[in-house]
Structure formats: C-alpha cells, structure tokens
Design an enzyme around this catalytic site. Structure first.
Site, mmCIF file in Angstrom:
data_model
loop_
_atom_site.group_PDB
_atom_site.id
_atom_site.type_symbol
_atom_site.label_atom_id
_atom_site.label_comp_id
_atom_site.label_asym_id
_atom_site.label_seq_id
_atom_site.Cartn_x
_atom_site.Cartn_y
_atom_site.Cartn_z
ATOM 1 N N ASN A 7 42.078 15.085 11.247
ATOM 2 C CA ASN A 7 40.943 15.226 10.337
ATOM 3 C C ASN A 7 39.781 14.454 10.964
ATOM 4 O O ASN A 7 39.696 13.230 10.838
ATOM 5 C CB ASN A 7 41.328 14.650 8.964
ATOM 6 C CG ASN A 7 40.213 14.816 7.935
ATOM 7 O OD1 ASN A 7 39.102 15.220 8.282
ATOM 8 N ND2 ASN A 7 40.508 14.497 6.696
ATOM 9 N N ARG A 91 41.871 19.906 10.054
ATOM 10 C CA ARG A 91 41.064 20.153 8.873
ATOM 11 C C ARG A 91 39.669 20.537 9.373
ATOM 12 O O ARG A 91 39.070 19.806 10.172
ATOM 13 C CB ARG A 91 40.977 18.890 8.023
ATOM 14 C CG ARG A 91 40.067 19.098 6.863
ATOM 15 C CD ARG A 91 39.864 17.858 6.051
ATOM 16 N NE ARG A 91 38.966 18.174 4.974
ATOM 17 C CZ ARG A 91 37.887 17.463 4.666
ATOM 18 N NH1 ARG A 91 37.604 16.371 5.327
ATOM 19 N NH2 ARG A 91 37.110 17.844 3.671
ATOM 20 N N HIS A 180 37.217 20.680 -0.973
ATOM 21 C CA HIS A 180 38.536 20.157 -1.385
ATOM 22 C C HIS A 180 39.523 21.319 -1.504
ATOM 23 O O HIS A 180 40.511 21.222 -2.231
ATOM 24 C CB HIS A 180 38.507 19.464 -2.762
ATOM 25 C CG HIS A 180 37.770 18.177 -2.803
ATOM 26 N ND1 HIS A 180 37.029 17.794 -3.911
ATOM 27 C CD2 HIS A 180 37.674 17.171 -1.903
ATOM 28 C CE1 HIS A 180 36.499 16.611 -3.671
ATOM 29 N NE2 HIS A 180 36.860 16.212 -2.477
ATOM 30 N N ARG A 241 27.568 10.829 -5.269
ATOM 31 C CA ARG A 241 26.828 12.089 -5.332
ATOM 32 C C ARG A 241 26.409 12.355 -6.787
ATOM 33 O O ARG A 241 27.188 12.112 -7.715
ATOM 34 C CB ARG A 241 27.662 13.264 -4.842
ATOM 35 C CG ARG A 241 28.005 13.211 -3.379
ATOM 36 C CD ARG A 241 28.617 14.540 -2.933
ATOM 37 N NE ARG A 241 29.203 14.427 -1.611
ATOM 38 C CZ ARG A 241 30.512 14.543 -1.364
ATOM 39 N NH1 ARG A 241 31.364 14.800 -2.338
ATOM 40 N NH2 ARG A 241 30.953 14.421 -0.139
ATOM 41 N N GLU A 386 46.887 16.557 1.440
ATOM 42 C CA GLU A 386 46.175 17.547 2.259
ATOM 43 C C GLU A 386 46.794 17.652 3.652
ATOM 44 O O GLU A 386 46.859 18.742 4.219
ATOM 45 C CB GLU A 386 44.690 17.162 2.347
ATOM 46 C CG GLU A 386 43.978 17.449 1.034
ATOM 47 C CD GLU A 386 42.645 16.739 0.898
ATOM 48 O OE1 GLU A 386 42.665 15.538 0.561
ATOM 49 O OE2 GLU A 386 41.608 17.364 1.125
HETATM 50 P P1 ADP Z 1 38.469 10.348 -1.359
HETATM 51 O O1 ADP Z 1 37.626 11.315 -2.115
HETATM 52 O O2 ADP Z 1 37.681 9.479 -0.424
HETATM 53 O O3 ADP Z 1 39.724 10.933 -0.760
HETATM 54 P P2 ADP Z 1 40.300 9.056 -3.173
HETATM 55 O O4 ADP Z 1 40.922 10.313 -3.663
HETATM 56 O O5 ADP Z 1 41.113 8.123 -2.356
HETATM 57 O O6 ADP Z 1 38.928 9.295 -2.464
HETATM 58 O O7 ADP Z 1 39.806 8.261 -4.481
HETATM 59 C C1 ADP Z 1 39.101 7.058 -4.394
HETATM 60 C C2 ADP Z 1 38.752 6.624 -5.819
HETATM 61 O O8 ADP Z 1 39.976 6.440 -6.540
HETATM 62 C C3 ADP Z 1 38.002 5.294 -5.884
HETATM 63 O O9 ADP Z 1 36.890 5.407 -6.754
HETATM 64 C C4 ADP Z 1 39.021 4.373 -6.488
HETATM 65 O O10 ADP Z 1 38.411 3.424 -7.325
HETATM 66 C C5 ADP Z 1 39.875 5.278 -7.322
HETATM 67 N N1 ADP Z 1 41.172 4.668 -7.577
HETATM 68 C C6 ADP Z 1 42.145 4.425 -6.700
HETATM 69 N N2 ADP Z 1 43.169 3.769 -7.310
HETATM 70 C C7 ADP Z 1 42.802 3.584 -8.588
HETATM 71 C C8 ADP Z 1 43.382 2.968 -9.726
HETATM 72 N N3 ADP Z 1 44.593 2.393 -9.664
HETATM 73 N N4 ADP Z 1 42.698 2.986 -10.884
HETATM 74 C C9 ADP Z 1 41.490 3.543 -10.949
HETATM 75 N N5 ADP Z 1 40.879 4.136 -9.934
HETATM 76 C C10 ADP Z 1 41.511 4.157 -8.754
#
Ligand code: ADP
Length: 399
Positions: A7, A91, A180, A241, A386
């Site tokens: 990726n 990806r 996504h 965003r 993914e």
């Molecule tokens: P990306 O879009 O970069 O792949 P992710 O799917 O990893 O992002 O999601 C990141 C988000 O998930 C962050 O805003 C983070 O705060 C939130 N997050 C991760 N773990 C938790 C949790 N235990 N409780 C609340 N939010 C969480």
C-alpha cells in the site's frame, strides 16, 4: 502460497507478507519519509522485536529494495529469498471507470493508472511507483492491482452522476466513484457470510468509521450507493475532512480570504472535520471523547456533528434500499467506539433497530452481532482487513 501486499502512499509504503494457506500475517511493516530526509523502515514479525532500518529512501524503488532486504534478513527475516514470494497485490486508489474489478497488472493497466493521476494526484503516482518497483525487484512475479474505486462501479447512473452539465462527465468523467471500496466490499461480503443472510435479503449498510469515514449501501455484495464522491472529500464529517458542504463555500473563501481553490481544498481536506469543530483540539476520537466527558463544549459539538451526519447517511440508505437486513460497523471508530455506535443507532429506533446495550459496550475490535434477537435490522461489528482482501484477490487473479 505467500502474497506480498503493498500500500504505497506519496511518502510512505505499508506492506504485509501473508501466508495464504492459513491467511496469517508472516511479517508487516512501514517505510516512512520516502523522498524526505530521515527515512526509516520498521519491520514487524509476530513474536519478535521490531527491526528498524534507518537508510535513505530517495524513491519507492529503494523502499521496495529495503522491504525485500528486511524480509530475507538472516536474523529478522521470514523467507530465505524473494523467490518464496509468489505474487504481489497492490492497493491502487483510482481506476477511473475502466476497472470494475481487481486485475492482473500489464502495460494497459499501468496506462490506466497513469491516466487517473488527475483523479488521484497524491496516491496514483505512488501506487504506480510501487508496482514498477516490484516489477524491477522481482521480475517475472505477477502483480495484481486492487482498486479502491471498483466497488463503486456497480452504482446506477442516477446514483453516480452529479447533476452538472453532461459535457463535464463526458470530457472528464466527473462522477461519484466512492473510496474505501476494498473495505466496503470485504465487510459487506463478510457480513453476508457471518450473518448467514439468505439470498434476496442481503441489503447491507456498512459504516466504515476511521480517520476517513464513508458509508455504503449494497445488495448481495454489490454497491448501490456510497458516500464518498469524485474524491474522498465528499460524504460524512471526518477526522480532518469537512465531508459534504455547499460548494459555494469554496468560492466565498477564495474571494474573502484571497486563497486559491487549491488552498481551500487543502483546508477542507486537512484542517476541517471534527478537528476544526473541536477548535483544533484533535482529530482523534479518543481525545475528543475524553474532552467531551470533561465538559469541553467544542469537543461535544464535533462529536455531535459526526453522530448527526453518520445517522443521517444511514437513514438515507435505508430509504435508498427500502430498508436493510444488516448494518455493520467497521474502521478504528466503528470497531472500537461503543458509545459512538450506541449514539448513531439510537436514531434508528424508528426502523425497528434494537441494540443489546451490554453486548455493544463489550465489543472492541472483534466480530459480533450487537442487536437483540427481535431487532428488525441486525447490527454487527466486523473488523475490516483490507490487506487480506487484496491478498485474496491477488491469489484469485495472479495465475
Ligand atoms: P484510517 O482511516 O487512518 O485507517 P482507522 O480506521 O485506524 O483510521 O481509525 C482511526 C480512528 O479510530 C481515530 O480517530 C481513533 O481515535 C479511532 N479509534 C481507535 N481506537 C479507538 C477506541 N478504542 N475508541 C474510540 N476511537 C478509537
């Protein structure tokens, strides 16, 4: 069979080596600051200490060379030679309207990825560099491109066309693509399997809630609508965003702040969303939830705006599909944030959604059904994967 999943971003490159005999991760890692001073590779093997290579990576080609070096390293490596890698899955952000499916890479595929540089200016050039670097480092091995946009290709014209003059669609293919896609595709199919949804009752709404968030509606695993658009900027409120706003805001800011359209778009992509609404406190939902619990009004506004926009989109997709058989949460927030799931679902009582509150509060990052047996729509948490989706497509198409 071993598949390397790549990726590639503009200055980073994530990789995973997956053993497809049992779908387990053999090693994974991240190259950071490609093309920038201070680049490093962090290589992780389950059960071993991280291996860090700090070496200049002026290009993606060099990054791939270092990934292979880490994978075959006598001490930290996991394979004797690169020959053990059977195929590489990439990806790729944008496949335009050409590819409705993943595809084995040849010169035509590379040409289309190049033609889509305009549509994915940050990602597509990096994705192509990743492919070419693998071709150079592992000649003769099959490469498969998995497009983030292909899931959206099953939308009907009334769902993907913007109501703007036809010539812009004809000339530039300006339309809703959705992003996504690999995650929505994987999670909607996994929902059908996990829930054992019968044929004819496979209307699934997937809420992929992470730093970037998007919602999709699909029937039998085929998308009928998705919230992101020509770019990932459209749709629900996100980490940084803005999501959908009146496009006239762009011109207004250009005029009043003497900014270029490019500069305004950077603000809408990188300095907006819950980050902006929280008064630049954070784009991380854990920070915002903590601040909200401590009485921070701006953090509450940011989270309320997110809850409002996601439940509004789910409601819209209930209308689009005349109901749903399942709603599934995924992504960092969807998988882990039970309070957020609770507040979004609390708007769906009108549709007969009933949540098992205790179960919901216990589910963090694992598969589960969180609705009650008498809920009119079943609700699930299914972690996205993914890389595994890319590896599965690679095995299917490489040979
Ligand atoms: P990306 O879009 O970069 O792949 P992710 O799917 O990893 O992002 O999601 C990141 C988000 O998930 C962050 O805003 C983070 O705060 C939130 N997050 C991760 N773990 C938790 C949790 N235990 N409780 C609340 N939010 C969480």
């Amino acid at each position: 069979m071993k598949v390397l999943v790549i990726n590639a971003g503009s200055s980073s490159l994530k990789y995973q080596l997956i053993d497809m005999d049992n779908e387990s991760v053999i090693a994974k890692g991240l190259c950071e600051r490609i093309g920038i001073e201070g680049s490093k590779l962090t290589h992780k093997v389950p059960g071993k200490e991280d291996y860090v290579i700090e070496e200049a990576m002026p290009s993606h080609k060099k990054a791939i060379e270092l990934v292979l070096k880490a994978l075959v390293d006598p001490e930290h490596g996991v394979v004797a030679s690169a020959d053990e890698i059977d195929a590489i899955g990439h990806r790729v952000l944008h496949g335009g309207s050409t590819y409705t499916e993943s595809i084995k890479v040849d010169e035509d595929v590379k040409r289309v990825i190049r033609e889509c540089f305009d549509l994915g200016p940050l990602h597509n050039p990096a994705n192509l560099m990743g492919i070419e670097a693998c071709e150079a480092a592992m000649p003769g091995k099959p490469n498969v491109a998995v497009f983030d946009t292909s899931f959206g290709m099953s939308l009907k014209p009334y769902a993907y066309r913007y109501a703007i003059p036809e010539e812009y669609y004809n000339k530039y293919k300006i339309r809703r693509y959705g992003f996504h896609g690999t995650s929505h595709n994987f999670v909607s199919h996994e929902t059908i399997k996990y829930a054992n949804l019968p044929e004819g009752h496979q209307r699934v709404i997937v809420c992929h809630l992470g730093n970037g968030s998007s919602i999709s509606a699909s029937v039998s695993g085929k998308a009928v609508d998705t919230s992101m658009g020509l770019t990932p900027l459209e749709g629900v409120v996100m980490g940084t965003r803005s999501g959908s706003i009146d496009p006239a805001v762009v011109q207004f800011l250009c005029d009043h702040e003497k900014l270029s359209a490019d500069e305004v778009l950077t603000i809408l992509n990188k300095k907006s969303g819950v980050y902006a609404l929280s008064g630049n406190l954070s784009s991380d939902f854990r920070d915002l939830s903590k601040a909200e619990a401590e009485g921070n009004e701006k953090a509450k506004l940011a989270l309320d705006a997110f809850r409002h926009s996601v439940s509004k989109m789910v409601g819209a997709y209930l209308a689009v599909m005349n109901g749903a058989d399942a709603i599934t949460f995924t992504g960092g927030i969807g998988e882990n944030d039970a309070e957020m799931r609770h507040s979004i679902l609390s708007h769906l009582g009108f549709a007969g959604v009933k949540i098992d509150e205790e179960k919901n509060s216990q589910i963090h990052g694992k598969r589960a059904e969180i609705s009650t047996p008498d809920s009119a729509i079943r609700v699930f948490v299914i972690p996205t994967n993914e890389e595994l989706a890319i590896a599965r497509d690679t095995v299917r198409l490489a040979f």
